[in-house]
Design an enzyme around this catalytic site. Structure first.
Site, PDB file in Angstrom:
ATOM      1  N   TYR A 178       3.661 -10.821 -19.070  1.00  0.00           N
ATOM      2  CA  TYR A 178       4.807 -10.462 -18.232  1.00  0.00           C
ATOM      3  C   TYR A 178       5.255 -11.658 -17.380  1.00  0.00           C
ATOM      4  O   TYR A 178       6.440 -12.001 -17.332  1.00  0.00           O
ATOM      5  CB  TYR A 178       4.413  -9.294 -17.329  1.00  0.00           C
ATOM      6  CG  TYR A 178       5.538  -8.807 -16.429  1.00  0.00           C
ATOM      7  CD1 TYR A 178       6.727  -8.300 -16.964  1.00  0.00           C
ATOM      8  CD2 TYR A 178       5.409  -8.845 -15.045  1.00  0.00           C
ATOM      9  CE1 TYR A 178       7.751  -7.849 -16.142  1.00  0.00           C
ATOM     10  CE2 TYR A 178       6.423  -8.386 -14.221  1.00  0.00           C
ATOM     11  CZ  TYR A 178       7.592  -7.889 -14.766  1.00  0.00           C
ATOM     12  OH  TYR A 178       8.601  -7.449 -13.961  1.00  0.00           O
ATOM     13  N   ARG A 219       2.223   2.715 -12.375  1.00  0.00           N
ATOM     14  CA  ARG A 219       2.194   1.870 -11.190  1.00  0.00           C
ATOM     15  C   ARG A 219       1.701   2.669  -9.969  1.00  0.00           C
ATOM     16  O   ARG A 219       1.757   3.900  -9.943  1.00  0.00           O
ATOM     17  CB  ARG A 219       3.561   1.264 -10.938  1.00  0.00           C
ATOM     18  CG  ARG A 219       3.779   0.061 -11.853  1.00  0.00           C
ATOM     19  CD  ARG A 219       5.074  -0.637 -11.589  1.00  0.00           C
ATOM     20  NE  ARG A 219       6.171   0.019 -12.261  1.00  0.00           N
ATOM     21  CZ  ARG A 219       7.394  -0.496 -12.334  1.00  0.00           C
ATOM     22  NH1 ARG A 219       7.645  -1.656 -11.764  1.00  0.00           N
ATOM     23  NH2 ARG A 219       8.354   0.142 -12.948  1.00  0.00           N
ATOM     24  N   THR A 243      -3.075  -5.603  -0.879  1.00  0.00           N
ATOM     25  CA  THR A 243      -1.907  -5.221  -0.067  1.00  0.00           C
ATOM     26  C   THR A 243      -0.619  -5.381  -0.861  1.00  0.00           C
ATOM     27  O   THR A 243      -0.533  -6.208  -1.768  1.00  0.00           O
ATOM     28  CB  THR A 243      -1.793  -6.083   1.195  1.00  0.00           C
ATOM     29  OG1 THR A 243      -1.513  -7.410   0.768  1.00  0.00           O
ATOM     30  CG2 THR A 243      -3.030  -6.019   2.051  1.00  0.00           C
ATOM     31  N   ARG A 244       0.355  -4.578  -0.500  1.00  0.00           N
ATOM     32  CA  ARG A 244       1.695  -4.687  -1.068  1.00  0.00           C
ATOM     33  C   ARG A 244       2.711  -4.382   0.034  1.00  0.00           C
ATOM     34  O   ARG A 244       2.364  -3.781   1.057  1.00  0.00           O
ATOM     35  CB  ARG A 244       1.911  -3.671  -2.205  1.00  0.00           C
ATOM     36  CG  ARG A 244       1.032  -3.845  -3.436  1.00  0.00           C
ATOM     37  CD  ARG A 244       1.407  -5.076  -4.230  1.00  0.00           C
ATOM     38  NE  ARG A 244       0.656  -5.186  -5.481  1.00  0.00           N
ATOM     39  CZ  ARG A 244      -0.513  -5.799  -5.631  1.00  0.00           C
ATOM     40  NH1 ARG A 244      -1.096  -6.375  -4.591  1.00  0.00           N
ATOM     41  NH2 ARG A 244      -1.094  -5.856  -6.812  1.00  0.00           N
ATOM     42  N   ASP A 312      -6.007  -8.251 -10.973  1.00  0.00           N
ATOM     43  CA  ASP A 312      -5.197  -7.579  -9.949  1.00  0.00           C
ATOM     44  C   ASP A 312      -4.859  -8.563  -8.825  1.00  0.00           C
ATOM     45  O   ASP A 312      -5.696  -9.354  -8.387  1.00  0.00           O
ATOM     46  CB  ASP A 312      -5.988  -6.387  -9.390  1.00  0.00           C
ATOM     47  CG  ASP A 312      -5.062  -5.307  -8.879  1.00  0.00           C
ATOM     48  OD1 ASP A 312      -3.845  -5.582  -8.741  1.00  0.00           O
ATOM     49  OD2 ASP A 312      -5.549  -4.204  -8.600  1.00  0.00           O
TER      50      ASP A 312
HETATM   51  N1  UDP Z   1      -3.135   0.753  -7.968  1.00  0.00           N
HETATM   52  C1  UDP Z   1      -3.979   1.745  -7.547  1.00  0.00           C
HETATM   53  N2  UDP Z   1      -3.929   2.948  -8.192  1.00  0.00           N
HETATM   54  C2  UDP Z   1      -3.080   3.193  -9.217  1.00  0.00           C
HETATM   55  C3  UDP Z   1      -2.200   2.173  -9.659  1.00  0.00           C
HETATM   56  C4  UDP Z   1      -2.255   0.960  -9.002  1.00  0.00           C
HETATM   57  O1  UDP Z   1      -4.751   1.580  -6.611  1.00  0.00           O
HETATM   58  O2  UDP Z   1      -3.107   4.315  -9.744  1.00  0.00           O
HETATM   59  C5  UDP Z   1      -3.155  -0.525  -7.276  1.00  0.00           C
HETATM   60  C6  UDP Z   1      -3.216  -1.752  -8.195  1.00  0.00           C
HETATM   61  O3  UDP Z   1      -4.542  -2.070  -8.499  1.00  0.00           O
HETATM   62  C7  UDP Z   1      -2.532  -2.799  -7.349  1.00  0.00           C
HETATM   63  C8  UDP Z   1      -1.557  -2.017  -6.503  1.00  0.00           C
HETATM   64  O4  UDP Z   1      -1.939  -0.649  -6.597  1.00  0.00           O
HETATM   65  O5  UDP Z   1      -3.455  -3.435  -6.499  1.00  0.00           O
HETATM   66  C9  UDP Z   1      -0.128  -2.133  -6.977  1.00  0.00           C
HETATM   67  O6  UDP Z   1      -0.087  -1.894  -8.362  1.00  0.00           O
HETATM   68  P1  UDP Z   1       1.238  -1.698  -9.167  1.00  0.00           P
HETATM   69  O7  UDP Z   1       0.841  -1.418 -10.563  1.00  0.00           O
HETATM   70  O8  UDP Z   1       2.075  -0.693  -8.476  1.00  0.00           O
HETATM   71  O9  UDP Z   1       2.055  -3.038  -9.100  1.00  0.00           O
HETATM   72  P2  UDP Z   1       1.691  -4.593  -9.031  1.00  0.00           P
HETATM   73  O10 UDP Z   1       2.097  -4.999  -7.675  1.00  0.00           O
HETATM   74  O11 UDP Z   1       0.219  -4.781  -9.258  1.00  0.00           O
HETATM   75  O12 UDP Z   1       2.512  -5.194 -10.107  1.00  0.00           O
END
Ligand code: UDP
Length: 762
Positions: A178, A219, A243-244, A312
């Site tokens: 990606y 996601r 974190t996000r 991750d």
């Molecule tokens: N995540 C989680 N549970 C889920 C799906 C994702 O804890 O059911 C975590 C994942 O490991 C990551 C964060 O949430 O650290 C964001 O993941 P996402 O797939 O939404 O997007 P990314 O920012 O990784 O592209």
């Protein structure tokens, strides 16, 4: 309601854009990935602008290959054209293009790990193709949807991350399929800008969420919300310390349009929310708090696989200084407000559309150990006949596996296709056959007599098709039908019909406008609905206290006895016995009080249900049916297993018959192209090579093609002009009617063949 939330969002985007959007008047905008999460919002925004803002509408051209986007979500109108196209393959596009929004991609980690090559192709080759189109068409502006993933796992020194940060990305890691094409995509954009003066900008979105995401895209935001709404544990991967930042979709879409329509070119902009960087475990707590009336728990789990967990990203937080200052972008929706909207949308979507996709659990009793009865492999949608233009496109196929639940004894599909893919334009018209005309006339008469219905009574029919049943009542009637084409036919015939699914909104309107119903009917529709709990609830709200719910469903005992496996197709998600129906309705505070056997669809049951505590005594038929089912072994897996085995023999026998006929130089034509013919032919592997064409009495199906096996459908004239040797009756439940109506063909020397359970010349 789900759609109202999106509609309000779209209006908000348009309000935020203000006069900027006027530039789009009379322009042509090409949107790639228009069926994706962001693409749909873009398309809906443009459609809204056309209706309410622009002096002259813009033309919207959508390109999507529907690899992850869903076909049914796009509404074509006079300004919107949907082209099925993989943009990484060579293609041309006619006419002028003024703007390009290149949003095609596979963005969810679980999805791009499933389709890594396609993800690379669309980001790399697809982007190059779009830039070439931008060059050829001399567009005014192009926007490339890159990603915050180009930063990889950023060095904490670069949090918040500015556009100038080069990134910390592995070109061979699990996310590379990606990240890397997005990076080369950006390189291509800058090169085309520098070399050819292409007016292109790049946006790097950071964790956008909102209504319209696929419930199964895997996601974080959607997984948390869906789990919480289903009362399941919220799955926080690892220790939840990553974190996000979370940006509600309306802010992002506004920003995309602002960048597209700015006078900047050759620039890159972060886009997202810089409100607050929060840990995933904290997000889970927020979601748990916002989902009401549910006892939500959170638990830590390992990610979907080791590679995913290792790769991750620890932190993601944008520095938005550039887009704020240069473009005037301001994110408005805070996390609580956005999540509240998102949850309301997901709740509604789950209730009304969903229970789609893979189901590991029984839809009645949640038993997790479903057993496989019969796999019909990956099969196309049985009623989605192809047009000539569809022939060079890749067809969608979905798993078709029948499962058995040993706890409540329901047979069911464990994969549910979204209803809008199947029912929004439906070719099956009930009135086509005399059998159904007679059947529904008799049904209306018998219900009228039994429940003493008069002009004051109200009958509501769910999935009312062209209104055939309702036309036979002398009561007040209301139909509910999701297919617009059928709704129109019914309305023209004077049957009041609400367009849509039998959801809370429609029920409220019916009750407000017409009062409560004496009888609600659902013929050949109850087995089609994933969320039958919701239907039962809505039926209870529609009925008077002593009202009756009458359903007709195909009878699994007949399917097993007559080996009519071709009744197993995606539309039929449940295969009912009286044992399973009784169990289901008692869980819904309703009770089955009578059962009748009816002959339609190769053997069905008409089941009478009332609210729990209703005054009608249980008829002896209920016990009789159940006892009979137990004698037949419908409460034992072995019975179903034996059925599965017999079906494989049928396939072999029929293939032998066809092979022999072909060796003898005989011609074979099919008769009837009902959904079951698609299932059977695809399972048999009998194609257009074996059967020249299929004769069909319903003119809506003429010149269409059976999906998968690709056999054309024609009118009867063709067979009368050149009579074939064999006429194979694919609509076997109308065999008698077909043979009777086609005496002339028989006299012309045609032999009628019934293909199953044994190949028989009739
Ligand atoms: N995540 C989680 N549970 C889920 C799906 C994702 O804890 O059911 C975590 C994942 O490991 C990551 C964060 O949430 O650290 C964001 O993941 P996402 O797939 O939404 O997007 P990314 O920012 O990784 O592209």
């Amino acid at each position: 309601m789900a759609d109202n939330i999106i509609q309000e969002d779209v209006k908000r985007i348009v309000d935020l854009l203000g006069t900027t959007s006027r530039q789009l008047s009379d322009q042509t905008i090409l949107v790639t990935g228009g069926a994706g999460f962001l693409g749909k919002y873009i398309v809906r925004t443009l459609q809204y602008l056309n209706k309410h803002v622009l002096d002259k509408p813009c033309k919207i051209v959508i390109l999507d290959n529907f690899i992850t986007g869903l076909r049914g979500v796009l509404e074509e109108d006079e300004t919107t054209q949907v082209l099925e196209q993989d943009i990484s393959k060579p293609f041309t596009i006619d006419g002028d293009i003024d703007y390009i929004m290149h949003a095609a991609s596979i963005a969810a980690p679980l999805m791009y790990s499933k389709f890594p090559i396609e993800t690379i192709d669309v980001g790399f080759v697809g982007t190059k193709n779009m830039l070439q189109i931008a060059r050829d068409k001399k567009v005014k502006s192009m926007l490339f949807f890159s990603t915050s993933e180009v930063y990889g796992n950023p060095d904490p020194k670069f949090i918040p991350t500015p556009e100038t940060y080069f990134g910390n990305v592995s070109c061979i890691g699990p996310r590379a399929a990606y990240d890397e094409p997005k990076r080369i995509g950006e390189t291509l954009c800058m090169t085309y800008h520098d070399q050819f003066n292409i007016p292109v900008n790049i946006v790097r979105p950071f964790n956008i969420y909102g209504p319209g995401m696929r419930l199964d895209d895997g996601r974080g935001a959607i997984n948390f919300v869906v789990a919480a709404l289903k009362g399941e544990k919220i799955p926080v991967y690892g220790d939840g310390g990553n974190t996000r930042t979370w940006c509600y979709v309306t802010d992002a879409i506004t920003g995309f349009f602002q960048v597209l329509l700015s006078n900047q070119h050759g620039e890159v902009f972060n886009i997202g929310s810089d409100e607050q960087e929060i840990e995933m475990k904290h997000l889970a707590e927020i979601v748990a708090g916002l989902v009401q009336h549910k006892d939500v728990t959170i638990h830590n789990v390992v990610g979907p696989n080791e590679a995913y967990s290792k790769a991750d990203v620890s932190r993601r937080c944008p520095d938005l200084t550039k887009i704020r200052t240069v473009i005037g972008y301001v994110p408005h929706i805070n996390l609580i407000k956005g999540m509240t909207r998102f949850i309301a949308w997901a709740d509604d979507t789950l209730k009304h559309q969903a229970t789609t996709g893979n189901h590991e659990k029984c839809r009645i009793c949640n038993n997790e150990n479903l057993q496989l009865v019969l796999s019909l492999g990956e099969s196309p949608l049985a009623n989605n006949l192809l047009a000539q233009d569809d022939l060079d496109k890749k067809e969608d196929v979905f798993p078709l596996d029948m499962m058995y639940c040993a706890t409540c004894h329901l047979c069911q599909l464990n994969y549910v296709v979204p209803p809008e893919e199947m029912f929004n334009n439906y070719l099956y018209v009930t009135s086509t056959t005399q059998t159904f005309r007679d059947h529904f006339a008799a049904m209306a008469q018998s219900l009228t007599e039994e429940f003493k219905l008069d002009e004051q009574s109200l009958v509501v029919d769910i999935g009312s098709n062209d209104g055939l049943l309702l036309k036979n009542f002398n009561t007040k009637v209301v139909g509910v039908e999701p297919a617009e084409n059928l709704c129109e036919i019914a309305r023209k015939d004077g049957v009041e019909t609400f367009l849509g699914y039998f959801d809370e909104n429609i029920v409220n309107s019916i009750v407000q406008l017409k009062g409560r119903a004496d009888v609600v009917t659902a013929n050949n529709v109850f087995a089609h609905i994933g969320n039958i709990q919701e239907v039962a609830k809505n039926v209870k709200n529609t009925l008077k206290p002593d009202g009756v719910f009458v359903i007709e469903v195909q009878y699994v005992l007949d399917t097993l006895k007559d080996l009519t496996f071709d009744n197993i197709y995606h539309e039929h998600v449940s295969y009912f016995s009286v044992i399973s129906l009784k169990d289901f309705f008692s869980r819904q505070d309703m009770s089955v009080f009578k059962v009748q056997h009816v002959d339609t669809h190769g053997g069905s049951i008409r089941v009478f249900i009332q609210k729990a505590g209703g005054t009608r005594p249980e008829d002896a038929s209920v016990k009789e049916f159940i006892e009979n089912e137990k004698v037949a072994g419908l409460d034992r897996f072995e019975t179903y297993q034996a059925f599965g085995q017999k079906i494989k023999n049928i396939k072999e026998n029929l293939r032998n018959f066809v092979q022999k006929a072909k060796q003898e130089g005989k011609s074979i034509v099919g008769y009837g192209a009902p959904a079951k013919a698609t299932t059977a032919l695809n399972f048999y592997g009998i194609t257009g090579e074996d059967i020249d064409y299929i004769v069909e009495d319903n003119p809506l199906k003429h010149d269409k093609i059976v999906p998968g096996v690709r056999i054309p459908i024609k009118s009867k004239e063709m067979a009368t002009q050149t009579p074939p040797d064999y006429m194979m009756i694919l609509a076997w439940n109308f065999a008698d009617e077909i043979v009777k109506n086609n005496e002339q063909l028989r006299q012309q020397g045609v032999q009628f063949v019934v293909p199953s359970p044994e190949v028989k010349i009739v």
